[in-house]
Write a protein that holds these residues in place. Structure first.
Motif, PDB file in Angstrom:
ATOM      1  N   ASP A 200      -4.395  -9.272  -2.123  1.00  0.00           N
ATOM      2  CA  ASP A 200      -4.312  -8.004  -3.023  1.00  0.00           C
ATOM      3  C   ASP A 200      -4.500  -8.208  -4.220  1.00  0.00           C
ATOM      4  O   ASP A 200      -4.138  -8.936  -5.033  1.00  0.00           O
ATOM      5  CB  ASP A 200      -2.523  -8.146  -2.843  1.00  0.00           C
ATOM      6  CG  ASP A 200      -1.998  -7.322  -3.624  1.00  0.00           C
ATOM      7  OD1 ASP A 200      -1.886  -6.667  -4.340  1.00  0.00           O
ATOM      8  OD2 ASP A 200      -0.375  -7.794  -3.346  1.00  0.00           O
ATOM      9  N   ILE A 201      -4.796  -6.854  -5.397  1.00  0.00           N
ATOM     10  CA  ILE A 201      -4.836  -7.526  -6.161  1.00  0.00           C
ATOM     11  C   ILE A 201      -4.070  -7.893  -7.221  1.00  0.00           C
ATOM     12  O   ILE A 201      -4.338  -8.039  -8.069  1.00  0.00           O
ATOM     13  CB  ILE A 201      -5.711  -6.250  -6.950  1.00  0.00           C
ATOM     14  CG1 ILE A 201      -7.114  -5.905  -7.759  1.00  0.00           C
ATOM     15  CG2 ILE A 201      -4.937  -5.000  -6.566  1.00  0.00           C
ATOM     16  CD1 ILE A 201      -7.960  -5.169  -7.798  1.00  0.00           C
TER      17      ILE A 201
ATOM     18  N   GLY B 113      -0.720   3.418  -1.730  1.00  0.00           N
ATOM     19  CA  GLY B 113      -2.002   2.574  -1.188  1.00  0.00           C
ATOM     20  C   GLY B 113      -2.017   1.473  -2.398  1.00  0.00           C
ATOM     21  O   GLY B 113      -1.218   1.065  -2.737  1.00  0.00           O
ATOM     22  N   VAL B 114      -2.730   1.820  -3.130  1.00  0.00           N
ATOM     23  CA  VAL B 114      -3.264   0.259  -4.481  1.00  0.00           C
ATOM     24  C   VAL B 114      -2.342   0.892  -5.125  1.00  0.00           C
ATOM     25  O   VAL B 114      -1.772  -0.408  -6.014  1.00  0.00           O
ATOM     26  CB  VAL B 114      -4.497  -0.656  -4.875  1.00  0.00           C
ATOM     27  CG1 VAL B 114      -5.173   1.305  -5.980  1.00  0.00           C
ATOM     28  CG2 VAL B 114      -4.501  -1.217  -5.128  1.00  0.00           C
TER      29      VAL B 114
ATOM     30  N   ASN C 157     -11.616  -1.566  -4.234  1.00  0.00           N
ATOM     31  CA  ASN C 157     -12.770  -0.188  -3.641  1.00  0.00           C
ATOM     32  C   ASN C 157     -11.972   0.638  -3.697  1.00  0.00           C
ATOM     33  O   ASN C 157     -11.549   2.214  -2.746  1.00  0.00           O
ATOM     34  CB  ASN C 157     -12.076  -0.603  -2.055  1.00  0.00           C
ATOM     35  CG  ASN C 157     -12.708  -2.051  -1.967  1.00  0.00           C
ATOM     36  OD1 ASN C 157     -12.009  -3.016  -1.562  1.00  0.00           O
ATOM     37  ND2 ASN C 157     -13.763  -2.863  -2.394  1.00  0.00           N
TER      38      ASN C 157
ATOM     39  N   SER D 294     -11.197   4.732  -4.281  1.00  0.00           N
ATOM     40  CA  SER D 294     -11.751   5.974  -3.457  1.00  0.00           C
ATOM     41  C   SER D 294     -11.897   5.845  -2.125  1.00  0.00           C
ATOM     42  O   SER D 294     -12.065   6.746  -1.270  1.00  0.00           O
ATOM     43  CB  SER D 294     -13.164   6.783  -3.728  1.00  0.00           C
ATOM     44  OG  SER D 294     -12.691   7.707  -4.798  1.00  0.00           O
ATOM     45  N   THR D 295     -11.865   4.429  -1.022  1.00  0.00           N
ATOM     46  CA  THR D 295     -11.964   4.730  -0.278  1.00  0.00           C
ATOM     47  C   THR D 295     -10.888   4.331   0.984  1.00  0.00           C
ATOM     48  O   THR D 295     -10.439   3.968   2.495  1.00  0.00           O
ATOM     49  CB  THR D 295     -12.892   2.776   0.239  1.00  0.00           C
ATOM     50  OG1 THR D 295     -11.748   2.027   0.300  1.00  0.00           O
ATOM     51  CG2 THR D 295     -14.148   2.648  -0.382  1.00  0.00           C
ATOM     52  N   GLY D 296      -9.366   4.778   0.345  1.00  0.00           N
ATOM     53  CA  GLY D 296      -8.274   4.901   0.654  1.00  0.00           C
ATOM     54  C   GLY D 296      -8.485   6.007   1.678  1.00  0.00           C
ATOM     55  O   GLY D 296      -8.657   6.689   1.830  1.00  0.00           O
ATOM     56  N   VAL D 297      -7.193   6.449   0.694  1.00  0.00           N
ATOM     57  CA  VAL D 297      -6.918   8.032   0.868  1.00  0.00           C
ATOM     58  C   VAL D 297      -7.753   9.179   0.713  1.00  0.00           C
ATOM     59  O   VAL D 297      -7.832  10.095   1.304  1.00  0.00           O
ATOM     60  CB  VAL D 297      -5.139   8.282   1.014  1.00  0.00           C
ATOM     61  CG1 VAL D 297      -4.812   8.096   1.235  1.00  0.00           C
ATOM     62  CG2 VAL D 297      -4.942   8.583  -0.938  1.00  0.00           C
ATOM     63  N   TYR D 298      -8.766   8.820   0.088  1.00  0.00           N
ATOM     64  CA  TYR D 298      -9.898   9.698  -0.922  1.00  0.00           C
ATOM     65  C   TYR D 298     -10.704   9.811   0.193  1.00  0.00           C
ATOM     66  O   TYR D 298     -11.676  10.035  -0.108  1.00  0.00           O
ATOM     67  CB  TYR D 298      -9.727   8.886  -2.126  1.00  0.00           C
ATOM     68  CG  TYR D 298      -9.585  10.024  -3.149  1.00  0.00           C
ATOM     69  CD1 TYR D 298      -8.103  10.011  -2.740  1.00  0.00           C
ATOM     70  CD2 TYR D 298      -9.129   9.586  -4.468  1.00  0.00           C
ATOM     71  CE1 TYR D 298      -6.712  10.809  -4.239  1.00  0.00           C
ATOM     72  CE2 TYR D 298      -8.767  10.456  -4.930  1.00  0.00           C
ATOM     73  CZ  TYR D 298      -7.497  10.984  -5.352  1.00  0.00           C
ATOM     74  OH  TYR D 298      -6.266  10.815  -5.969  1.00  0.00           O
TER      75      TYR D 298
ATOM     76  N   PHE E 142      -8.968  -5.659   0.144  1.00  0.00           N
ATOM     77  CA  PHE E 142      -7.866  -5.805   0.649  1.00  0.00           C
ATOM     78  C   PHE E 142      -7.640  -5.631   1.943  1.00  0.00           C
ATOM     79  O   PHE E 142      -7.009  -6.083   2.685  1.00  0.00           O
ATOM     80  CB  PHE E 142      -6.632  -4.324   0.620  1.00  0.00           C
ATOM     81  CG  PHE E 142      -5.560  -4.558   1.091  1.00  0.00           C
ATOM     82  CD1 PHE E 142      -5.057  -5.576  -0.135  1.00  0.00           C
ATOM     83  CD2 PHE E 142      -4.415  -3.705   1.310  1.00  0.00           C
ATOM     84  CE1 PHE E 142      -3.191  -6.427   0.184  1.00  0.00           C
ATOM     85  CE2 PHE E 142      -3.666  -3.646   1.503  1.00  0.00           C
ATOM     86  CZ  PHE E 142      -2.251  -5.128   1.512  1.00  0.00           C
ATOM     87  N   ASP E 143      -8.926  -4.994   3.102  1.00  0.00           N
ATOM     88  CA  ASP E 143      -9.032  -4.216   3.931  1.00  0.00           C
ATOM     89  C   ASP E 143     -10.399  -5.029   4.842  1.00  0.00           C
ATOM     90  O   ASP E 143     -11.702  -5.408   3.566  1.00  0.00           O
ATOM     91  CB  ASP E 143      -9.879  -3.001   4.825  1.00  0.00           C
ATOM     92  CG  ASP E 143     -10.573  -2.373   3.718  1.00  0.00           C
ATOM     93  OD1 ASP E 143     -11.376  -2.315   4.792  1.00  0.00           O
ATOM     94  OD2 ASP E 143     -10.102  -1.877   2.991  1.00  0.00           O
TER      95      ASP E 143
ATOM     96  N   ASN F  27     -13.350  -3.395   4.052  1.00  0.00           N
ATOM     97  CA  ASN F  27     -14.751  -3.846   2.829  1.00  0.00           C
ATOM     98  C   ASN F  27     -14.963  -4.947   1.976  1.00  0.00           C
ATOM     99  O   ASN F  27     -16.055  -5.004   1.997  1.00  0.00           O
ATOM    100  CB  ASN F  27     -13.483  -3.815   2.281  1.00  0.00           C
ATOM    101  CG  ASN F  27     -13.593  -1.484   1.715  1.00  0.00           C
ATOM    102  OD1 ASN F  27     -14.717  -1.243   0.995  1.00  0.00           O
ATOM    103  ND2 ASN F  27     -12.151  -0.965   1.760  1.00  0.00           N
TER     104      ASN F  27
HETATM  105  P1  ADP Z   1      -8.527   6.068  -2.658  1.00  0.00           P
HETATM  106  O1  ADP Z   1      -6.980   7.062  -3.280  1.00  0.00           O
HETATM  107  O2  ADP Z   1      -8.545   5.865  -4.493  1.00  0.00           O
HETATM  108  O3  ADP Z   1      -8.581   5.974  -2.044  1.00  0.00           O
HETATM  109  P2  ADP Z   1      -5.977   3.787  -2.217  1.00  0.00           P
HETATM  110  O4  ADP Z   1      -5.372   2.756  -2.813  1.00  0.00           O
HETATM  111  O5  ADP Z   1      -5.669   4.487  -0.818  1.00  0.00           O
HETATM  112  O6  ADP Z   1      -6.544   4.935  -3.216  1.00  0.00           O
HETATM  113  O7  ADP Z   1      -6.891   3.280  -1.843  1.00  0.00           O
HETATM  114  C1  ADP Z   1      -8.165   2.141  -2.065  1.00  0.00           C
HETATM  115  C2  ADP Z   1      -8.326   1.070  -1.537  1.00  0.00           C
HETATM  116  O8  ADP Z   1      -7.572   0.292  -1.773  1.00  0.00           O
HETATM  117  C3  ADP Z   1      -9.072   1.228   0.299  1.00  0.00           C
HETATM  118  O9  ADP Z   1      -9.636   0.689   0.335  1.00  0.00           O
HETATM  119  C4  ADP Z   1      -7.059   0.100  -0.083  1.00  0.00           C
HETATM  120  O10 ADP Z   1      -7.913  -1.012   0.899  1.00  0.00           O
HETATM  121  C5  ADP Z   1      -6.890  -0.572  -1.076  1.00  0.00           C
HETATM  122  N1  ADP Z   1      -5.624  -1.444  -1.434  1.00  0.00           N
HETATM  123  C6  ADP Z   1      -4.093  -0.817  -1.195  1.00  0.00           C
HETATM  124  N2  ADP Z   1      -3.715  -1.546  -1.360  1.00  0.00           N
HETATM  125  C7  ADP Z   1      -4.408  -2.866  -2.020  1.00  0.00           C
HETATM  126  C8  ADP Z   1      -4.167  -4.550  -2.999  1.00  0.00           C
HETATM  127  N3  ADP Z   1      -2.794  -4.162  -2.357  1.00  0.00           N
HETATM  128  N4  ADP Z   1      -4.480  -4.586  -3.165  1.00  0.00           N
HETATM  129  C9  ADP Z   1      -6.271  -4.687  -3.804  1.00  0.00           C
HETATM  130  N5  ADP Z   1      -6.523  -3.607  -3.222  1.00  0.00           N
HETATM  131  C10 ADP Z   1      -5.521  -2.110  -2.088  1.00  0.00           C
END
Ligand code: ADP
Length: 168
Positions: free
Chosen positions: A10-11, A32-33, A115, A117-121, A155-156, A159
């Motif tokens: 967790d960042i 997400g983050v 990371n 853009s690698t989540g919902v984007y 986080f995952d 990645n």
């Molecule tokens: P985006 O809209 O840029 O894709 P997201 O938040 O959906 O942003 O995802 C970006 C990345 O952040 C993903 O790889 C996700 O696994 C990661 N993430 C989610 N929660 C956390 C956290 N608490 N700390 C670090 N990374 C996280």
């Protein structure tokens, strides 16, 4: 050369000078983050973000970290993946580079990136990691001595494994 460190987890727990948020253009919070950072920083972060009038894709803006261990949050907006022919790589590189440029202008020495853009984007993770690492390395070489350590907070597990492989 700055040290590049892969961190798993967790960042929001990282006590870097700044953590980067994968924000959206409104800067008014999301999932997400972004959601995790706002929860950990407390409501003052949203108040500060409201004053920034949003942020364009590929750009970045800075606020204090409030209740976070990090001193600052740099809110960067990555691109939504739309198949790869819509300047995604350029915009993702801009998000990393502009975050680092803001960091340097605030004398920030240690910075943690999620990371972007690698989540919902939906940006393909391996491609995104390649862009992120190249952009960070190029920036740190172009401005030697400014940034001392860059954390890639993964986080995952997917990645995390990609970053460990690309950086070893
Ligand atoms: P985006 O809209 O840029 O894709 P997201 O938040 O959906 O942003 O995802 C970006 C990345 O952040 C993903 O790889 C996700 O696994 C990661 N993430 C989610 N929660 C956390 C956290 N608490 N700390 C670090 N990374 C996280």
């Amino acid at each position: 050369m700055a040290q590049l460190t892969v961190y798993k987890g967790d960042i929001t727990t990282l006590a870097a000078d700044a953590i980067v948020n994968a924000a959206n253009t409104s800067l008014l919070g999301g999932g997400g983050v972004d959601g995790a950072i706002h929860r950990a920083a407390g409501p003052e972060l949203l108040d500060a973000c409201r004053k920034l009038n949003g942020c364009k894709t590929g750009e970045a803006k800075i606020t204090p970290g409030f209740l976070l261990p990090a001193g600052y949050v740099i809110h960067a907006v990555g691109p939504v993946w739309r198949g790869g022919n819509n300047d995604e790589a350029l915009l993702l590189a801009n998000a990393y580079r502009n975050s680092l440029q803001i960091a340097v202008s605030h004398s920030i020495k240690t910075i943690a990136f999620p990371n972007i853009s690698t989540g919902v984007y939906n940006y393909p993770k391996e491609n995104a990691a390649t862009v992120a690492i190249k952009t960070v390395k190029d920036f740190c070489e172009s401005q030697p001595g400014m940034i001392s350590e860059v954390f890639f907070a993964c986080f995952d597990a997917e990645n995390y494994n990609i970053y460990v492989n690309l950086l070893q």
